[in-house]
Design a protein around this motif. Structure first.
Motif, PDB file in Angstrom:
ATOM      1  N   GLY A  17      17.388  13.365  11.977  1.00  0.00           N
ATOM      2  CA  GLY A  17      16.474  12.227  11.907  1.00  0.00           C
ATOM      3  C   GLY A  17      16.486  11.531  10.572  1.00  0.00           C
ATOM      4  O   GLY A  17      16.075  10.377  10.456  1.00  0.00           O
ATOM      5  N   HIS A  18      16.969  12.190   9.532  1.00  0.00           N
ATOM      6  CA  HIS A  18      17.001  11.577   8.209  1.00  0.00           C
ATOM      7  C   HIS A  18      17.867  10.316   8.208  1.00  0.00           C
ATOM      8  O   HIS A  18      17.540   9.331   7.555  1.00  0.00           O
ATOM      9  CB  HIS A  18      17.538  12.586   7.188  1.00  0.00           C
ATOM     10  CG  HIS A  18      17.488  12.077   5.785  1.00  0.00           C
ATOM     11  ND1 HIS A  18      16.314  11.942   5.089  1.00  0.00           N
ATOM     12  CD2 HIS A  18      18.472  11.657   4.955  1.00  0.00           C
ATOM     13  CE1 HIS A  18      16.576  11.464   3.888  1.00  0.00           C
ATOM     14  NE2 HIS A  18      17.887  11.285   3.783  1.00  0.00           N
ATOM     15  N   MET A  29      11.926  14.273  12.410  1.00  0.00           N
ATOM     16  CA  MET A  29      12.836  14.867  13.383  1.00  0.00           C
ATOM     17  C   MET A  29      13.996  15.594  12.705  1.00  0.00           C
ATOM     18  O   MET A  29      14.755  16.291  13.357  1.00  0.00           O
ATOM     19  CB  MET A  29      13.408  13.775  14.298  1.00  0.00           C
ATOM     20  CG  MET A  29      12.376  13.124  15.181  1.00  0.00           C
ATOM     21  SD  MET A  29      13.022  11.683  16.045  1.00  0.00           S
ATOM     22  CE  MET A  29      14.431  12.343  16.865  1.00  0.00           C
ATOM     23  N   HIS A  30      14.152  15.438  11.403  1.00  0.00           N
ATOM     24  CA  HIS A  30      15.300  15.994  10.688  1.00  0.00           C
ATOM     25  C   HIS A  30      15.382  17.507  10.842  1.00  0.00           C
ATOM     26  O   HIS A  30      14.441  18.231  10.540  1.00  0.00           O
ATOM     27  CB  HIS A  30      15.222  15.640   9.209  1.00  0.00           C
ATOM     28  CG  HIS A  30      16.329  16.217   8.397  1.00  0.00           C
ATOM     29  ND1 HIS A  30      17.621  15.796   8.535  1.00  0.00           N
ATOM     30  CD2 HIS A  30      16.351  17.184   7.475  1.00  0.00           C
ATOM     31  CE1 HIS A  30      18.384  16.478   7.706  1.00  0.00           C
ATOM     32  NE2 HIS A  30      17.640  17.333   7.052  1.00  0.00           N
ATOM     33  N   ARG A  35      12.997  17.759  27.659  1.00  0.00           N
ATOM     34  CA  ARG A  35      13.867  18.195  26.570  1.00  0.00           C
ATOM     35  C   ARG A  35      12.988  18.505  25.357  1.00  0.00           C
ATOM     36  O   ARG A  35      12.989  17.769  24.371  1.00  0.00           O
ATOM     37  CB  ARG A  35      14.875  17.103  26.249  1.00  0.00           C
ATOM     38  CG  ARG A  35      15.911  17.547  25.251  1.00  0.00           C
ATOM     39  CD  ARG A  35      16.943  16.475  25.025  1.00  0.00           C
ATOM     40  NE  ARG A  35      17.888  16.938  24.044  1.00  0.00           N
ATOM     41  CZ  ARG A  35      18.439  16.161  23.132  1.00  0.00           C
ATOM     42  NH1 ARG A  35      18.150  14.897  23.082  1.00  0.00           N
ATOM     43  NH2 ARG A  35      19.284  16.666  22.287  1.00  0.00           N
ATOM     44  N   PRO A  36      12.220  19.619  25.417  1.00  0.00           N
ATOM     45  CA  PRO A  36      11.334  19.953  24.299  1.00  0.00           C
ATOM     46  C   PRO A  36      12.098  20.568  23.127  1.00  0.00           C
ATOM     47  O   PRO A  36      13.253  20.972  23.258  1.00  0.00           O
ATOM     48  CB  PRO A  36      10.364  20.967  24.908  1.00  0.00           C
ATOM     49  CG  PRO A  36      11.144  21.599  26.003  1.00  0.00           C
ATOM     50  CD  PRO A  36      12.058  20.536  26.523  1.00  0.00           C
ATOM     51  N   SER A  37      11.434  20.660  21.989  1.00  0.00           N
ATOM     52  CA  SER A  37      12.048  21.293  20.827  1.00  0.00           C
ATOM     53  C   SER A  37      11.993  22.809  20.970  1.00  0.00           C
ATOM     54  O   SER A  37      11.269  23.352  21.802  1.00  0.00           O
ATOM     55  CB  SER A  37      11.342  20.847  19.547  1.00  0.00           C
ATOM     56  OG  SER A  37       9.990  21.212  19.583  1.00  0.00           O
TER      57      SER A  37
END
Length: 68
Positions: free
Chosen positions: A28-29, A38-39, A51-53
């Motif tokens: 995400g960076h 999000m990085h 599509r979870p983390s």
């Protein structure tokens, strides 16, 4: 569709194991300041359609299945 995981009484998916070989890491960076949170996060697909983390142990975070 019997291949979907069960749903709890409060609407959450009971599955914690991701589908094999669907794990991806988001950089995400490179997407800009708003998305820097999000990085380094890892995401994977669940049989319910979301599509979870992933947690540190490689399990899916608690999530609700998509509305149909």
């Amino acid at each position: 569709m019997s291949d979907k995981p069960a749903i709890t009484a409060d609407g959450y998916c009971t599955n914690t194991k991701p589908i094999p070989s669907t794990t991806r890491q988001i950089n995400g960076h490179a997407l800009g300041g708003k998305l820097v949170k999000m990085h380094g996060r890892r995401y994977a697909h669940c049989p319910c359609g979301r599509r979870p983390s992933l947690t540190d142990r490689g399990n899916l975070h608690r999530h609700k299945p998509p509305k149909e």
